[in-house]
Design a protein around this motif. Sequence first.
Motif, PDB file in Angstrom:
ATOM      1  N   ASP A 279       0.860  -1.186   0.000  1.00 50.90           N
ATOM      2  CA  ASP A 279       0.000   0.000   0.000  1.00 50.90           C
ATOM      3  C   ASP A 279       0.900   1.241   0.000  1.00 50.90           C
ATOM      4  O   ASP A 279       1.794   1.362   0.842  1.00 50.90           O
ATOM      5  CB  ASP A 279      -0.879  -0.026   1.256  1.00 50.90           C
ATOM      6  N   PRO A 280       0.699   2.171  -0.936  1.00 53.98           N
ATOM      7  CA  PRO A 280       1.578   3.354  -1.000  1.00 53.98           C
ATOM      8  C   PRO A 280       1.644   4.124   0.312  1.00 53.98           C
ATOM      9  O   PRO A 280       2.671   4.766   0.591  1.00 53.98           O
ATOM     10  CB  PRO A 280       0.924   4.196  -2.106  1.00 53.98           C
ATOM     11  N   ARG A 281       0.589   4.068   1.114  1.00 57.52           N
ATOM     12  CA  ARG A 281       0.592   4.791   2.385  1.00 57.52           C
ATOM     13  C   ARG A 281       1.629   4.219   3.339  1.00 57.52           C
ATOM     14  O   ARG A 281       2.257   4.962   4.103  1.00 57.52           O
ATOM     15  CB  ARG A 281      -0.815   4.747   2.999  1.00 57.52           C
ATOM     16  N   TRP A 282       1.844   2.900   3.308  1.00 55.67           N
ATOM     17  CA  TRP A 282       2.854   2.291   4.153  1.00 55.67           C
ATOM     18  C   TRP A 282       4.227   2.273   3.480  1.00 55.67           C
ATOM     19  O   TRP A 282       5.258   2.360   4.144  1.00 55.67           O
ATOM     20  CB  TRP A 282       2.438   0.868   4.549  1.00 55.67           C
ATOM     21  N   ARG A 283       4.214   2.164   2.160  1.00 54.57           N
ATOM     22  CA  ARG A 283       5.497   2.156   1.455  1.00 54.57           C
ATOM     23  C   ARG A 283       6.253   3.457   1.630  1.00 54.57           C
ATOM     24  O   ARG A 283       7.484   3.506   1.534  1.00 54.57           O
ATOM     25  CB  ARG A 283       5.278   1.895  -0.032  1.00 54.57           C
ATOM     26  N   ALA A 284       5.520   4.530   1.962  1.00 48.79           N
ATOM     27  CA  ALA A 284       6.168   5.822   2.180  1.00 48.79           C
ATOM     28  C   ALA A 284       7.184   5.755   3.315  1.00 48.79           C
ATOM     29  O   ALA A 284       8.181   6.484   3.322  1.00 48.79           O
ATOM     30  CB  ALA A 284       5.123   6.892   2.494  1.00 48.79           C
TER      31      ALA A 284
END
Length: 385
Positions: free
Chosen positions: A377-382
């Motif tokens: 998920d891009p939100r966690w990959r950040a």
Amino acid sequence: MQTSAHPAPARAADPSYEEALLSQDERFRTFLAGLPADTPVWFCFFSSGLMHVIQHFLRFVPPRLNIAFVCSGLTDDEIRLRDTMSGGRPAFDLDERVGSHEIFEFLLRNLDRPFGIVDSDCFVMDADWFTRCTDDLEPDVAVSSPLSYGPIPLAAPPFMAINPLARPEIERAIGGPVSPAAYSYTPPGPEKEIDGAMVRLIEPHHEAALAKVLAMEGPRLPFPQGGLLDVLDDGREVRSHERHHHAQNGNGVIRVVFDGLMFYQLMALAAGWRIAHFHSFPGTKVFSAQMVHAGGISYWHRLRPSEIAAGIHELPWSAHIDALLLENFTARPDAPPAYRARGTRLAANLRQSGTTLGRLRDDLRGKLASSGVDVTDPRWRAVLG
């Protein structure tokens, strides 16, 4: 938005009972009047020093959620940065540094329709949960949450919805005022109070109501219950569920403290109101596909690095999240210098604790993945890379 008639006459007439932040009511009610009235408002409270957490929190806020920030003691730099990061979402600023218990009183006193409270370090991946939580506030429900303390299933405060219309009915039923703050039978002693929190005293009308819903192990000593803290004779504050363990080690309980919103819920139950759970996560520390809340992100650093390195204490998940969010935040060119300085100190403490940011990232990625969280998920990959 209309504001409620709180404080009630009995509360206002008692000079010994003055709720927190009364001087801010008029300004806050003006603020409330400017918020959308078609859906419940979700409030997120945070204090200075947590902008790195808010940056991550905002990644999980649904675009159409009716959310407002209540902030304590932010610097001018932090206020500007918050408004930039949040796209100008509504925010109410308090100059003074206060805790969550004061905010609980402040919100419950000034709202007259259902609202939600979500902690800044509670990352809700399932956007529907905000609606499900407030939808559970049926006419006989005082509080709703997916997190449950036990054995009496109380709602846990990292994520909950509250029906403020219940409060005057609860007070009429129990025969006197009750606050959502912390409560104790006796005034604070020389020991450290729970995070410096405001603690109110349990009065006779409270004890009478409490006897209807809570079993007692001894005089003014309830059986262990989630949200109940034991103050030991050596000054430590521990979860009441650990009472037997500490007794085996020779430590007795000198007083108990009901944490914020716990006592209020017990009074609600005594008055015939319900606590609703549309899901039932035990406790407040949650790693799941729907929500992540490690807890303690603002105070885990009280642990000594040398004790962590020696294995006396484990580095909590809140430390992993805090450190990685701080690293991510300080990469911003507009990050305040104080956050960069803390990042430098934290990196040194982690080295002293025998770990590195890279190792924390790998460990957190594994923990999230094993808990069902989509780490792509891009939100966690950040923060995970």
